[in-house]
Design a protein around this motif. Structure first.
Motif, PDB file in Angstrom:
ATOM      1  N   LYS A 124       4.881   6.912   5.243  1.00 32.98           N
ATOM      2  CA  LYS A 124       6.230   6.557   4.538  1.00 32.98           C
ATOM      3  C   LYS A 124       6.090   5.080   4.234  1.00 32.98           C
ATOM      4  O   LYS A 124       6.441   4.721   3.275  1.00 32.98           O
ATOM      5  CB  LYS A 124       7.203   6.992   5.152  1.00 32.98           C
ATOM      6  N   VAL A 125       5.898   4.236   5.429  1.00 31.31           N
ATOM      7  CA  VAL A 125       5.701   3.009   5.056  1.00 31.31           C
ATOM      8  C   VAL A 125       4.877   2.369   4.158  1.00 31.31           C
ATOM      9  O   VAL A 125       5.285   1.516   3.218  1.00 31.31           O
ATOM     10  CB  VAL A 125       5.426   2.158   6.408  1.00 31.31           C
ATOM     11  N   ARG A 126       3.659   2.892   4.224  1.00 30.59           N
ATOM     12  CA  ARG A 126       2.505   2.442   3.369  1.00 30.59           C
ATOM     13  C   ARG A 126       2.983   3.057   1.785  1.00 30.59           C
ATOM     14  O   ARG A 126       2.625   2.228   0.698  1.00 30.59           O
ATOM     15  CB  ARG A 126       1.269   3.048   3.709  1.00 30.59           C
ATOM     16  N   GLU A 127       3.561   4.150   1.534  1.00 27.87           N
ATOM     17  CA  GLU A 127       3.898   4.466   0.320  1.00 27.87           C
ATOM     18  C   GLU A 127       4.951   3.757  -0.263  1.00 27.87           C
ATOM     19  O   GLU A 127       5.201   3.325  -1.319  1.00 27.87           O
ATOM     20  CB  GLU A 127       4.385   6.007   0.123  1.00 27.87           C
ATOM     21  N   ALA A 128       6.269   3.388   0.536  1.00 26.92           N
ATOM     22  CA  ALA A 128       7.152   2.384   0.202  1.00 26.92           C
ATOM     23  C   ALA A 128       6.441   1.104  -0.054  1.00 26.92           C
ATOM     24  O   ALA A 128       6.897   0.429  -1.029  1.00 26.92           O
ATOM     25  CB  ALA A 128       8.246   2.171   1.181  1.00 26.92           C
ATOM     26  N   ALA A 129       5.602   0.459   0.740  1.00 27.47           N
ATOM     27  CA  ALA A 129       5.289  -0.703   0.424  1.00 27.47           C
ATOM     28  C   ALA A 129       4.245  -0.853  -0.774  1.00 27.47           C
ATOM     29  O   ALA A 129       4.492  -1.810  -1.632  1.00 27.47           O
ATOM     30  CB  ALA A 129       4.205  -1.185   1.539  1.00 27.47           C
ATOM     31  N   ARG A 130       3.444   0.397  -1.278  1.00 24.59           N
ATOM     32  CA  ARG A 130       2.912   0.517  -2.469  1.00 24.59           C
ATOM     33  C   ARG A 130       4.009   0.448  -3.634  1.00 24.59           C
ATOM     34  O   ARG A 130       3.871  -0.460  -4.674  1.00 24.59           O
ATOM     35  CB  ARG A 130       2.280   1.579  -2.432  1.00 24.59           C
ATOM     36  N   ILE A 131       5.095   1.053  -3.466  1.00 28.67           N
ATOM     37  CA  ILE A 131       6.196   0.976  -4.637  1.00 28.67           C
ATOM     38  C   ILE A 131       6.724  -0.196  -4.747  1.00 28.67           C
ATOM     39  O   ILE A 131       6.971  -0.659  -5.939  1.00 28.67           O
ATOM     40  CB  ILE A 131       7.067   2.149  -4.332  1.00 28.67           C
ATOM     41  N   LEU A 132       7.169  -1.034  -3.707  1.00 27.70           N
ATOM     42  CA  LEU A 132       7.410  -2.292  -3.625  1.00 27.70           C
ATOM     43  C   LEU A 132       6.467  -3.413  -3.915  1.00 27.70           C
ATOM     44  O   LEU A 132       6.887  -4.642  -3.859  1.00 27.70           O
ATOM     45  CB  LEU A 132       8.426  -2.481  -2.735  1.00 27.70           C
ATOM     46  N   GLN A 133       5.155  -3.097  -4.020  1.00 34.30           N
ATOM     47  CA  GLN A 133       4.160  -4.046  -4.422  1.00 34.30           C
ATOM     48  C   GLN A 133       4.175  -5.125  -3.036  1.00 34.30           C
ATOM     49  O   GLN A 133       3.853  -6.294  -3.081  1.00 34.30           O
ATOM     50  CB  GLN A 133       4.305  -4.714  -5.531  1.00 34.30           C
ATOM     51  N   LEU A 134       4.338  -4.570  -1.616  1.00 37.29           N
ATOM     52  CA  LEU A 134       4.108  -5.194  -0.601  1.00 37.29           C
ATOM     53  C   LEU A 134       2.830  -4.722   0.108  1.00 37.29           C
ATOM     54  O   LEU A 134       2.876  -5.443   1.238  1.00 37.29           O
ATOM     55  CB  LEU A 134       5.391  -4.600   0.277  1.00 37.29           C
ATOM     56  N   ASP A 135       1.884  -4.188  -0.223  1.00 41.14           N
ATOM     57  CA  ASP A 135       0.769  -3.762   0.598  1.00 41.14           C
ATOM     58  C   ASP A 135       0.053  -4.986   1.076  1.00 41.14           C
ATOM     59  O   ASP A 135      -0.247  -4.716   2.400  1.00 41.14           O
ATOM     60  CB  ASP A 135      -0.222  -2.986  -0.505  1.00 41.14           C
ATOM     61  N   ALA A 136      -0.029  -5.947   0.319  1.00 37.90           N
ATOM     62  CA  ALA A 136      -0.694  -7.056   0.934  1.00 37.90           C
ATOM     63  C   ALA A 136      -0.178  -7.968   2.200  1.00 37.90           C
ATOM     64  O   ALA A 136      -0.640  -8.693   2.665  1.00 37.90           O
ATOM     65  CB  ALA A 136      -1.195  -7.939  -0.144  1.00 37.90           C
ATOM     66  N   PHE A 137       1.117  -7.609   2.174  1.00 40.11           N
ATOM     67  CA  PHE A 137       2.023  -8.331   3.186  1.00 40.11           C
ATOM     68  C   PHE A 137       2.372  -7.577   4.417  1.00 40.11           C
ATOM     69  O   PHE A 137       3.049  -7.922   5.473  1.00 40.11           O
ATOM     70  CB  PHE A 137       3.302  -8.835   2.604  1.00 40.11           C
ATOM     71  N   LEU A 138       1.858  -6.487   4.585  1.00 38.31           N
ATOM     72  CA  LEU A 138       2.342  -5.566   6.009  1.00 38.31           C
ATOM     73  C   LEU A 138       1.935  -6.153   7.207  1.00 38.31           C
ATOM     74  O   LEU A 138       2.565  -5.883   8.032  1.00 38.31           O
ATOM     75  CB  LEU A 138       1.588  -4.126   5.847  1.00 38.31           C
ATOM     76  N   ASP A 139       1.003  -7.084   7.210  1.00 37.08           N
ATOM     77  CA  ASP A 139       0.292  -7.456   8.522  1.00 37.08           C
ATOM     78  C   ASP A 139       1.103  -8.902   8.510  1.00 37.08           C
ATOM     79  O   ASP A 139       0.675  -9.468   9.773  1.00 37.08           O
ATOM     80  CB  ASP A 139      -0.840  -7.863   8.436  1.00 37.08           C
ATOM     81  N   ARG A 140       1.664  -9.259   7.936  1.00 39.55           N
ATOM     82  CA  ARG A 140       2.347 -10.574   8.033  1.00 39.55           C
ATOM     83  C   ARG A 140       3.695 -10.748   8.709  1.00 39.55           C
ATOM     84  O   ARG A 140       4.368  -9.409   8.667  1.00 39.55           O
ATOM     85  CB  ARG A 140       2.640 -11.261   6.562  1.00 39.55           C
ATOM     86  N   TYR A 141       4.152 -11.649   9.154  1.00 43.04           N
ATOM     87  CA  TYR A 141       5.469 -11.653   9.673  1.00 43.04           C
ATOM     88  C   TYR A 141       6.558 -12.621   8.621  1.00 43.04           C
ATOM     89  O   TYR A 141       6.108 -13.080   7.853  1.00 43.04           O
ATOM     90  CB  TYR A 141       5.304 -12.606  11.192  1.00 43.04           C
ATOM     91  N   PRO A 142       7.895 -12.080   8.896  1.00 41.21           N
ATOM     92  CA  PRO A 142       8.849 -12.565   7.749  1.00 41.21           C
ATOM     93  C   PRO A 142       8.679 -13.952   7.473  1.00 41.21           C
ATOM     94  O   PRO A 142       8.948 -14.294   6.259  1.00 41.21           O
ATOM     95  CB  PRO A 142      10.206 -12.094   8.497  1.00 41.21           C
ATOM     96  N   LYS A 143       8.284 -14.769   8.299  1.00 37.59           N
ATOM     97  CA  LYS A 143       8.462 -16.343   8.029  1.00 37.59           C
ATOM     98  C   LYS A 143       7.424 -16.710   7.156  1.00 37.59           C
ATOM     99  O   LYS A 143       7.246 -17.854   6.641  1.00 37.59           O
ATOM    100  CB  LYS A 143       8.300 -17.230   9.331  1.00 37.59           C
ATOM    101  N   ALA A 144       6.177 -16.050   6.992  1.00 35.31           N
ATOM    102  CA  ALA A 144       5.185 -16.013   6.369  1.00 35.31           C
ATOM    103  C   ALA A 144       5.197 -15.678   4.972  1.00 35.31           C
ATOM    104  O   ALA A 144       4.455 -15.915   4.205  1.00 35.31           O
ATOM    105  CB  ALA A 144       3.779 -15.511   6.776  1.00 35.31           C
TER     106      ALA A 144
END
Length: 134
Positions: free
Chosen positions: A114-134
């Motif tokens: 679910k998280v990966r699908e939501a990230a794909r839809i929101l185009q956040l795939d590349a940021f999943l391993d980052r922290y909010p400050k980054a």
């Protein structure tokens, strides 16, 4: 996910004019809906009423075909994410997105999917391993 139906929903504070006026809306199961508008137009108030954080002054709110006007927020199975920066800074983007599912005790494979699908839809795939400050 369930259908959400608002019928003649209205919100007033005291004797002041309504801030939400006669909203009629149906959001079908699996449908994606976005509320847009200027600051102060009632977007957050409407979401807070759906989530059960605000009472309706008038009208009916059904979730999954069930009238939930008097159902407490915790029993609605609904969550909302505020626009303000309300992320856990010590957790990755993935972990922030997964937080609600973990609280709901979802299996790890379901959370991951679910998280990966939501990230794909929101185009956040590349940021999943980052922290909010980054």
């Amino acid at each position: 996910m369930a259908t959400i139906r608002l019928t003649n929903v209205q919100k007033s504070y005291g004797d002041h004019p309504p801030v939400i006026r006669r909203v009629n809306l149906e959001i079908a199961q699996h449908e994606f809906c976005v509320f847009l508008g200027p600051s102060g137009c009632g977007k957050s108030t409407l979401l807070r009423m759906i989530a059960g954080l605000e009472d309706l002054s008038e009208g009916e709110l059904h979730i999954g075909g069930r009238l939930v006007n008097d159902v407490p927020a915790a029993a609605r199975g609904v969550a909302m994410v505020f626009q303000s920066y309300a992320l856990f800074p010590h957790m990755t983007v993935f972990d922030n997105m997964a937080f609600g599912l973990k609280l709901a005790k979802q299996p790890k494979d379901v959370i991951d999917r679910k998280v990966r699908e939501a990230a794909r839809i929101l185009q956040l795939d590349a940021f999943l391993d980052r922290y909010p400050k980054a």
